[in-house]
Write a protein that holds these residues in place. Structure first.
Motif, mmCIF file in Angstrom:
data_model
loop_
_atom_site.group_PDB
_atom_site.id
_atom_site.type_symbol
_atom_site.label_atom_id
_atom_site.label_comp_id
_atom_site.label_asym_id
_atom_site.label_seq_id
_atom_site.Cartn_x
_atom_site.Cartn_y
_atom_site.Cartn_z
ATOM 1 N N ASP A 179 -14.257 11.589 18.463
ATOM 2 C CA ASP A 179 -14.639 12.733 17.625
ATOM 3 C C ASP A 179 -13.870 12.744 16.311
ATOM 4 O O ASP A 179 -13.993 13.698 15.524
ATOM 5 N N GLY A 180 -13.071 11.700 16.064
ATOM 6 C CA GLY A 180 -12.334 11.615 14.813
ATOM 7 C C GLY A 180 -10.983 12.296 14.824
ATOM 8 O O GLY A 180 -10.336 12.406 13.778
ATOM 9 N N THR A 181 -10.516 12.737 15.982
ATOM 10 C CA THR A 181 -9.196 13.361 16.052
ATOM 11 C C THR A 181 -8.135 12.316 16.356
ATOM 12 O O THR A 181 -8.370 11.347 17.082
ATOM 13 N N LEU A 182 -6.956 12.528 15.792
ATOM 14 C CA LEU A 182 -5.788 11.686 16.042
ATOM 15 C C LEU A 182 -4.918 12.424 17.042
ATOM 16 O O LEU A 182 -4.573 13.597 16.823
ATOM 17 N N ARG A 183 -4.534 11.741 18.127
ATOM 18 C CA ARG A 183 -3.868 12.436 19.226
ATOM 19 C C ARG A 183 -2.598 11.722 19.667
ATOM 20 O O ARG A 183 -2.458 10.516 19.509
ATOM 21 N N ASP A 184 -1.690 12.530 20.235
ATOM 22 C CA ASP A 184 -0.449 11.994 20.784
ATOM 23 C C ASP A 184 -0.095 12.756 22.049
ATOM 24 O O ASP A 184 -0.841 13.655 22.471
ATOM 25 N N PHE A 185 1.047 12.400 22.655
ATOM 26 C CA PHE A 185 1.379 12.904 23.982
ATOM 27 C C PHE A 185 2.382 14.055 23.982
ATOM 28 O O PHE A 185 2.354 14.880 24.876
ATOM 29 N N ASP A 186 3.279 14.090 23.017
ATOM 30 C CA ASP A 186 4.371 15.057 22.996
ATOM 31 C C ASP A 186 4.102 16.065 21.884
ATOM 32 O O ASP A 186 4.073 15.703 20.698
ATOM 33 N N TYR A 187 3.915 17.345 22.254
ATOM 34 C CA TYR A 187 3.584 18.347 21.238
ATOM 35 C C TYR A 187 4.701 18.499 20.219
ATOM 36 O O TYR A 187 4.451 18.832 19.049
ATOM 37 N N ARG A 188 5.947 18.216 20.623
ATOM 38 C CA ARG A 188 7.055 18.308 19.665
ATOM 39 C C ARG A 188 6.944 17.191 18.628
ATOM 40 O O ARG A 188 7.178 17.416 17.429
ATOM 41 N N GLU A 189 6.569 16.007 19.061
ATOM 42 C CA GLU A 189 6.353 14.907 18.123
ATOM 43 C C GLU A 189 5.181 15.204 17.203
ATOM 44 O O GLU A 189 5.215 14.900 16.001
ATOM 45 N N VAL A 190 4.130 15.802 17.758
ATOM 46 C CA VAL A 190 2.953 16.141 16.961
ATOM 47 C C VAL A 190 3.294 17.142 15.869
ATOM 48 O O VAL A 190 2.820 17.022 14.730
ATOM 49 N N LEU A 223 -9.303 12.374 11.063
ATOM 50 C CA LEU A 223 -9.463 11.277 10.100
ATOM 51 C C LEU A 223 -9.629 11.800 8.676
ATOM 52 O O LEU A 223 -9.263 11.097 7.720
ATOM 53 N N ALA A 224 -10.144 13.000 8.524
ATOM 54 C CA ALA A 224 -10.325 13.568 7.181
ATOM 55 C C ALA A 224 -9.001 13.784 6.461
ATOM 56 O O ALA A 224 -8.983 13.912 5.223
ATOM 57 N N GLN A 225 -7.897 13.822 7.190
ATOM 58 C CA GLN A 225 -6.583 14.012 6.579
ATOM 59 C C GLN A 225 -5.906 12.694 6.219
ATOM 60 O O GLN A 225 -4.790 12.692 5.700
ATOM 61 N N ILE A 226 -6.590 11.575 6.493
ATOM 62 C CA ILE A 226 -6.023 10.248 6.271
ATOM 63 C C ILE A 226 -6.684 9.604 5.061
ATOM 64 O O ILE A 226 -7.902 9.673 4.893
ATOM 65 N N PRO A 238 -17.982 4.513 17.648
ATOM 66 C CA PRO A 238 -18.680 5.010 16.467
ATOM 67 C C PRO A 238 -17.799 5.123 15.229
ATOM 68 O O PRO A 238 -18.115 5.865 14.288
ATOM 69 N N PHE A 239 -16.673 4.392 15.207
ATOM 70 C CA PHE A 239 -15.654 4.647 14.186
ATOM 71 C C PHE A 239 -16.029 4.226 12.766
ATOM 72 O O PHE A 239 -15.593 4.882 11.814
ATOM 73 N N PRO A 240 -16.827 3.164 12.544
ATOM 74 C CA PRO A 240 -17.169 2.846 11.159
ATOM 75 C C PRO A 240 -17.827 4.015 10.425
ATOM 76 O O PRO A 240 -17.471 4.320 9.278
ATOM 77 N N ALA A 241 -18.746 4.699 11.089
ATOM 78 C CA ALA A 241 -19.404 5.848 10.455
ATOM 79 C C ALA A 241 -18.437 7.011 10.281
ATOM 80 O O ALA A 241 -18.465 7.708 9.249
ATOM 81 N N LEU A 242 -17.574 7.233 11.278
ATOM 82 C CA LEU A 242 -16.588 8.311 11.166
ATOM 83 C C LEU A 242 -15.638 8.066 9.997
ATOM 84 O O LEU A 242 -15.316 8.996 9.239
ATOM 85 N N LEU A 243 -15.189 6.838 9.849
ATOM 86 C CA LEU A 243 -14.291 6.511 8.747
ATOM 87 C C LEU A 243 -14.984 6.669 7.401
ATOM 88 O O LEU A 243 -14.409 7.192 6.443
ATOM 89 N N ARG A 244 -16.229 6.210 7.340
ATOM 90 C CA ARG A 244 -16.993 6.337 6.097
ATOM 91 C C ARG A 244 -17.193 7.811 5.730
ATOM 92 O O ARG A 244 -16.987 8.216 4.580
ATOM 93 N N ASP A 245 -17.588 8.619 6.699
ATOM 94 C CA ASP A 245 -17.831 10.039 6.431
ATOM 95 C C ASP A 245 -16.555 10.771 6.029
ATOM 96 O O ASP A 245 -16.600 11.728 5.249
ATOM 97 N N ALA A 246 -15.414 10.319 6.566
ATOM 98 C CA ALA A 246 -14.133 10.954 6.243
ATOM 99 C C ALA A 246 -13.529 10.420 4.950
ATOM 100 O O ALA A 246 -12.504 10.930 4.490
#
Length: 254
Positions: A179-190, A223-226, A238-246
């Protein structure tokens, strides 16, 4: 980690399928069942796979990342290529923030031929690498040090990083979901990563191919923040289209 090319290929096969039987792996790799079982045993001892009756899978928890040593050696060649590609685009005499992760540590090593960098980091491994260069200024965030990877997290790190505005944030991430979200495991790191993104004029994401469609619990960004993505293989659908749209400029490191 002493793994041979066949074992690394086996690991790639398991990661791409999420799970596989011993018979499937033997057929794909063109080796005997006994060879696959020995390789699986070795990878399981290193914590890179989990065995089940008749097969093997990779750890897929959304709650906890792999250990630092495992991540450091996993896809090491791809991370090195990404690091060289990133370093080739970083100008001398600029300001950077590097966050937690083995890919950003590879980038730090690739930056050692630069001149006049000012680097802020919440990664003690990055600080140790870059502080050996006399013309670099390395600034380390305060906060809680995680013993497993020497990353610095917590509200003190967030408050510290808010003081700065840098040219480029070079960040790693644990997973990029479909869905284009960047995710991690530790909320403190996030929380620290979100602050790093907010305090940079440009944000460059470095992520090897295994991060695409990898699940993790906490959303760090989209991805829109990158601005730029550096990876080691063409992104799958589906990442090529997501990257292009972002509007993300994607560099595949050769």
């Amino acid at each position: 980690m002493n793994t041979n090319p066949r074992q690394l290929r086996l690991l790639e096969e398991v990661r791409s399928r999420q799970s596989a039987t011993v018979e499937e792996l033997a057929d794909t790799l063109g080796v005997t069942l006994q060879t696959v079982r020995r390789d699986v045993q070795r990878l399981a001892e290193l914590g890179l796979v989990r065995r089940f009756h008749g097969g093997v899978r990779v750890p897929t928890s959304t709650l906890e990342n792999l250990g630092h040593t495992q991540r450091e050696t996993l896809h090491a060649d791809g991370k090195a290529r990404i690091a060289r590609a990133v370093a080739a685009q970083v100008p001398n005499d600029c300001s950077l923030i590097l966050n937690i992760g083995t890919t950003t540590e590879a980038i730090a090593r690739a930056l050692m031929h630069h001149r006049g960098l000012r680097v802020i980091t919440n990664n003690l491994n990055v600080a140790a690498i870059l502080s050996g260069k006399p013309d670099f200024e390395v600034i380390v965030a305060g906060g809680v040090v995680r013993s497993r990877d020497r990353g610095i997290v917590g509200e003190a790190a967030v408050d510290f990083i808010r003081q700065f505005r840098v040219d480029i944030a070079l960040i790693g991430i644990s997973g990029i979901e479909s869905d284009g979200t960047l995710r991690d495991f530790d909320y403190r790191e996030v929380k620290v990563a979100q602050t790093i993104i907010a305090q940079a004029r440009e944000v460059w994401l470095a992520a090897d191919h295994s991060k695409f469609s990898r699940a993790a619990m906490v959303q760090a960004a989209t991805l829109a923040q990158i601005g730029r993505l550096f990876t080691d293989a063409p992104p799958p659908e589906p990442f090529p289209a997501l990257l292009r749209d972002a509007g993300v400029d994607c560099t595949v490191a050769g």
